[in-house]
Scaffold this active site. Structure first.
Site, PDB file in Angstrom:
ATOM      1  N   ASN A 147       0.868  -1.179   0.000  1.00  0.00           N
ATOM      2  CA  ASN A 147       0.000   0.000   0.000  1.00  0.00           C
ATOM      3  C   ASN A 147       0.904   1.228   0.000  1.00  0.00           C
ATOM      4  OD1 ASN A 147      -1.887   2.001   0.342  1.00  0.00           O
ATOM      5  ND2 ASN A 147      -2.350   1.495   2.480  1.00  0.00           N
ATOM      6  N   HIS A 151      -9.503   1.185   5.124  1.00  0.00           N
ATOM      7  CA  HIS A 151      -8.241   1.447   5.816  1.00  0.00           C
ATOM      8  C   HIS A 151      -8.459   2.494   6.907  1.00  0.00           C
ATOM      9  CE1 HIS A 151      -4.083   2.665   6.525  1.00  0.00           C
ATOM     10  NE2 HIS A 151      -3.715   1.536   5.946  1.00  0.00           N
ATOM     11  N   GLU A 188      -6.862   4.981   7.792  1.00  0.00           N
ATOM     12  CA  GLU A 188      -6.651   6.367   7.375  1.00  0.00           C
ATOM     13  C   GLU A 188      -7.855   6.900   6.612  1.00  0.00           C
ATOM     14  OE1 GLU A 188      -1.842   5.659   7.275  1.00  0.00           O
ATOM     15  OE2 GLU A 188      -2.987   5.652   5.402  1.00  0.00           O
ATOM     16  N   GLY A 202       2.535   2.917  10.968  1.00  0.00           N
ATOM     17  CA  GLY A 202       3.476   4.021  10.799  1.00  0.00           C
ATOM     18  C   GLY A 202       4.213   4.436  12.053  1.00  0.00           C
ATOM     19  N   SER A 226       3.195  -1.476  10.541  1.00  0.00           N
ATOM     20  CA  SER A 226       4.648  -1.476  10.694  1.00  0.00           C
ATOM     21  C   SER A 226       5.252  -2.855  10.417  1.00  0.00           C
ATOM     22  CB  SER A 226       5.057  -0.977  12.089  1.00  0.00           C
ATOM     23  OG  SER A 226       4.714   0.389  12.240  1.00  0.00           O
TER      24      SER A 226
END
Length: 278
Positions: free
Chosen positions: A37, A121, A123, A196, A235
């Site tokens: 992604n 997702h 986000e 992240g 991550s």
């Protein structure tokens, strides 16, 4: 579909590991995925360079999800390279077409060669206000067009600390899969607190959570849940991929930042394709 020797051995090893982790049942033909992604990253030139450098593997399903503007160029680069890579999108609209400025329809995705699409997702939930109901509409749209949805679920740090992980994941699953009969989708468990941040879940914690996710899928789909691939995200990188690959209910990874460099992404592909247990 015929399995390679490496794929057969990998599944055999995972069966043994599953027995040592509580007699868990492993579906031998469950597909393994390594999915990139890219989020809002890369230029046209960088995309071309990535596919030139990427090696990939036929022993695991590799999917790359660029930004919408790079989908068709990526499709051309993949065809030119002849490498075993599939194309996916990062989002799709729930309507076939219409006055939805800035959105992308399912037919547009198919037209540029997409086979997969990321839906829900964290986000998108955080910045675009998407909820389970909207995710459900998008999943139905993807399935109706023959695209494979990659459905993202995951809890925030606050929810984790409040011991709400299972409640949150069950709610997201039941919401996303409401009135859906097909099991032709992928689940990606992405703990929001790990995305992240570099603070990935341990392989053991991820396995425990994936086991719970599969138990919820069994409530919805019965034994068909054994054939549904559940990926870990948050991550995931070349350093921790081998540990995730050992777990019987981790069927691959959805990779963010670590997928931007072809070399590091190839390293993760190699781990899951060969069942590297080192």
């Amino acid at each position: 579909m015929e399995q390679s020797i490496e794929s057969y051995i990998r599944n055999l090893v995972r069966d043994v590991i599953g027995q040592t982790l509580g007699g868990l049942q492993i579906q031998g033909d469950r597909q393994t995925y390594v999915i990139a992604n890219w989020k809002m990253n890369k230029t046209l030139a960088e995309t071309a360079e990535f596919f030139q450098e990427l090696n990939s593997s036929k022993d695991v399903t590799v999917v790359v999800c660029p930004p919408a503007q790079l989908l068709y160029p990526a499709h051309l680069f993949i065809k030119q390279s002849g490498k075993p890579v599939h194309l996916g999108a990062q989002n799709v609209h729930w309507a076939d077409k219409g006055a939805y400025t800035g959105e992308t329809s399912i037919s547009m995705l198919k037209d540029v060669g997409c086979e997969y699409v990321i839906i829900g997702h964290s986000e998108r939930r955080q910045y675009a206000g998407e909820d389970d109901s909207l995710v459900n509409m998008k999943v139905k749209q993807a399935l109706s067009a023959g695209l494979t949805p990659i459905i993202c679920i995951g809890e925030t740090l606050e929810q984790k600390n409040s011991l709400q992980t299972e409640e949150v994941l069950a709610s997201q699953l039941f919401g996303a899969l409401n009135k859906i009969d097909s099991s032709q989708f992928i689940i990606a468990y992405e703990p929001v607190w790990a995305i992240g941040t570099g603070q990935s879940a341990t392989a053991e914690l991820a396995q425990q959570t994936h086991t719970y996710i599969r138990s919820v899928l069994k409530q919805i789909f019965g034994e068909k849940a054994e054939s549904i691939s559940i990926l870990y995200g948050g991550s995931a990188n070349e350093s921790n991929a081998a540990e995730y690959s050992k777990m019987p209910d981790i069927d691959g990874v959805l990779v963010g930042g670590a997928s931007l460099k072809a070399k590091s992404f190839d390293g993760m592909i190699k781990v899951f394709a060969k069942g590297d247990q080192n």
